[in-house]
Motif scaffolding. Structure first.
Motif, PDB file in Angstrom:
ATOM      1  N   UNK A  34     -13.219   6.382  27.094  1.00  0.00           N
ATOM      2  CA  UNK A  34     -13.055   5.475  26.041  1.00  0.00           C
ATOM      3  C   UNK A  34     -12.502   6.347  24.842  1.00  0.00           C
ATOM      4  N   UNK A  35     -11.376   5.901  24.321  1.00  0.00           N
ATOM      5  CA  UNK A  35     -10.697   6.444  23.192  1.00  0.00           C
ATOM      6  C   UNK A  35     -11.557   6.225  22.191  1.00  0.00           C
ATOM      7  N   UNK A  85     -16.433   9.369  16.680  1.00  0.00           N
ATOM      8  CA  UNK A  85     -17.195  10.536  16.370  1.00  0.00           C
ATOM      9  C   UNK A  85     -16.255  11.472  15.326  1.00  0.00           C
ATOM     10  N   UNK A  86     -15.084  11.286  15.185  1.00  0.00           N
ATOM     11  CA  UNK A  86     -13.830  12.055  14.548  1.00  0.00           C
ATOM     12  C   UNK A  86     -14.531  11.753  13.154  1.00  0.00           C
ATOM     13  N   UNK A  87     -14.593  10.301  12.980  1.00  0.00           N
ATOM     14  CA  UNK A  87     -14.691   9.641  11.524  1.00  0.00           C
ATOM     15  C   UNK A  87     -15.894  10.236  10.889  1.00  0.00           C
ATOM     16  N   UNK A 119     -11.754  15.715  17.871  1.00  0.00           N
ATOM     17  CA  UNK A 119     -12.132  14.459  18.468  1.00  0.00           C
ATOM     18  C   UNK A 119     -11.020  13.572  18.066  1.00  0.00           C
ATOM     19  N   UNK A 120     -10.254  13.622  17.130  1.00  0.00           N
ATOM     20  CA  UNK A 120      -9.268  12.731  16.841  1.00  0.00           C
ATOM     21  C   UNK A 120      -7.873  12.793  17.711  1.00  0.00           C
ATOM     22  N   UNK A 140      -2.398   4.908  13.584  1.00  0.00           N
ATOM     23  CA  UNK A 140      -3.452   5.389  12.581  1.00  0.00           C
ATOM     24  C   UNK A 140      -4.004   6.649  12.752  1.00  0.00           C
ATOM     25  N   UNK A 141      -4.322   6.824  13.986  1.00  0.00           N
ATOM     26  CA  UNK A 141      -4.903   8.096  14.424  1.00  0.00           C
ATOM     27  C   UNK A 141      -4.022   9.353  13.928  1.00  0.00           C
ATOM     28  N   UNK A 142      -2.689   9.081  14.364  1.00  0.00           N
ATOM     29  CA  UNK A 142      -1.724  10.374  13.807  1.00  0.00           C
ATOM     30  C   UNK A 142      -1.787  10.417  12.468  1.00  0.00           C
ATOM     31  N   UNK A 143      -1.791   9.416  11.674  1.00  0.00           N
ATOM     32  CA  UNK A 143      -2.270   9.673  10.253  1.00  0.00           C
ATOM     33  C   UNK A 143      -3.189  10.272   9.761  1.00  0.00           C
TER      34      UNK A 143
END
Length: 343
Positions: free
Chosen positions: A295-296, A302-304, A318-319, A334-337
């Motif tokens: 699951x992405x 977790x990264x947040x 984790x991102x 969003x994640x690339x940002x």
């Protein structure tokens, strides 16, 4: 012959003596209605809106020391779906006419049992059910009289009349908690009684609001008897803890985790973040990663959490894993940002 002719004309033209239908035209003081929910109580005001139109309003168009209809045309009417309190007086659920007694300083707001009158022309003080003293305050100009609901909460609201450059505040209070409990009992007589979520949801509200705890325990036990769920076990744990048994509560929370879904663990982790329990949240998100490695979303959460903790390296790692797994373009952007921000 002439009489016969006239009778014939009358017989042929019945509309000559019928009442003409009223035409629908713009009202000089148009009808309006505003409403507000306070907890589970619905409050509505129906009134007509006269305009200032360059006139002197207070002490002129609306005389001081004389009962006024608090609007135009028919009674201004307020409706309460449950009992409320105004100025220390309890008003049962129902419909009330509003009148006001303006003065140059303090005003009296009158709630009347008569709600079908035309203005205040037939006002009778024997029909008063409550009188509330209030002091108008200066406010921004309002050309057409308006009622607003200001500063609403779960248990009170300020009903304000606004016109010209005055606001007349009337505080309305509601004893919401017992009303909600009564509503829950009533709802559990209907379709929600056949679903575990209905019983646990009712118990959860009581636990969060620290009310009706004994009955709430019977509700959550009934829910768990129908279906043992993560939410039900956590609600029972919170209830047991409120009653002083922390050890049993912790055991119930541990049991809840064994049957929790990815989304439930994720939700619990964010709740812990909201309580500033960052390390506990990270531990839950790490568990989600172990149990749902494809699951992405688990890596993203977790990264947040690592980002909030200030661990830039773990947040980036984790991102990147989340980015590699996610397919939705909006989430990838969003994640690339986030990755660009952390580099």
């Amino acid at each position: 012959m002439r009489s016969v002719a006239i009778l014939g004309l009358l017989a042929a033209s019945p509309l000559l003596f019928a009442q003409a239908p009223a035409l629908v035209l713009p009202d000089a003081s148009p009808l309006a209605e505003v409403s507000q929910k306070v907890g589970v109580t619905d409050i509505a005001v129906t009134y007509h809106r006269p305009a200032v139109n360059g006139r002197k309003v207070w002490g002129g168009l609306v005389p001081y020391d004389k009962v006024w209809r608090a609007g135009a045309n028919e009674n201004t009417v307020v409706t309460f779906s449950t009992p409320v309190q105004v100025g220390g007086t309890t008003l049962p659920a129902g419909r009330y006419g509003i009148h006001m007694l303006p003065t140059a300083a303090e005003w009296t707001v009158i709630f009347s049992s008569q709600s079908h009158a035309w203005g205040s022309f037939s006002y009778d003080p024997k029909e008063d059910v409550a009188r509330v003293k209030t002091t108008p305050v200066a406010t921004e100009p309002t050309e057409r009289l308006a009622y607003t609901f200001d500063d609403p909460s779960d248990h009170d609201v300020v009903l304000s009349l606004r016109w010209e450059k005055l606001r007349v505040p009337i505080k309305v209070e509601v004893d919401t908690k017992p009303l909600v409990v009564a509503s829950l009992r009533d709802q559990l007589r209907g379709l929600p009684r056949f679903f575990a979520e209905g019983w646990s949801g009712a118990a959860g509200w009581c636990v969060r609001n620290n009310v009706n705890l004994d009955e709430a325990q019977t509700w959550v036990d009934r829910s768990l008897g129908m279906h043992e769920s993560y939410a039900g076990l956590r609600i029972k744990a919170a209830l047991i803890e409120k009653k002083g048994d922390a050890k049993t509560a912790e055991a119930l929370r541990a049991k809840a985790l064994t049957i929790a879904t990815e989304a439930e663990i994720n939700q619990q982790g964010y709740m812990l973040l909201g309580q500033n329990k960052v390390d506990e949240a990270i531990a839950l998100f790490q568990r989600n990663v172990r149990e749902h490695p494809d699951s992405w979303n688990v890596y993203d959460s977790l990264a947040e959490a690592y980002g909030i903790k200030g661990d830039k390296a773990q947040a980036l790692a984790n991102y990147r894993k989340a980015f590699d797994k996610v397919k939705q373009e909006d989430q990838r952007a969003r994640i690339q940002g986030e990755l660009d921000r952390l580099k």
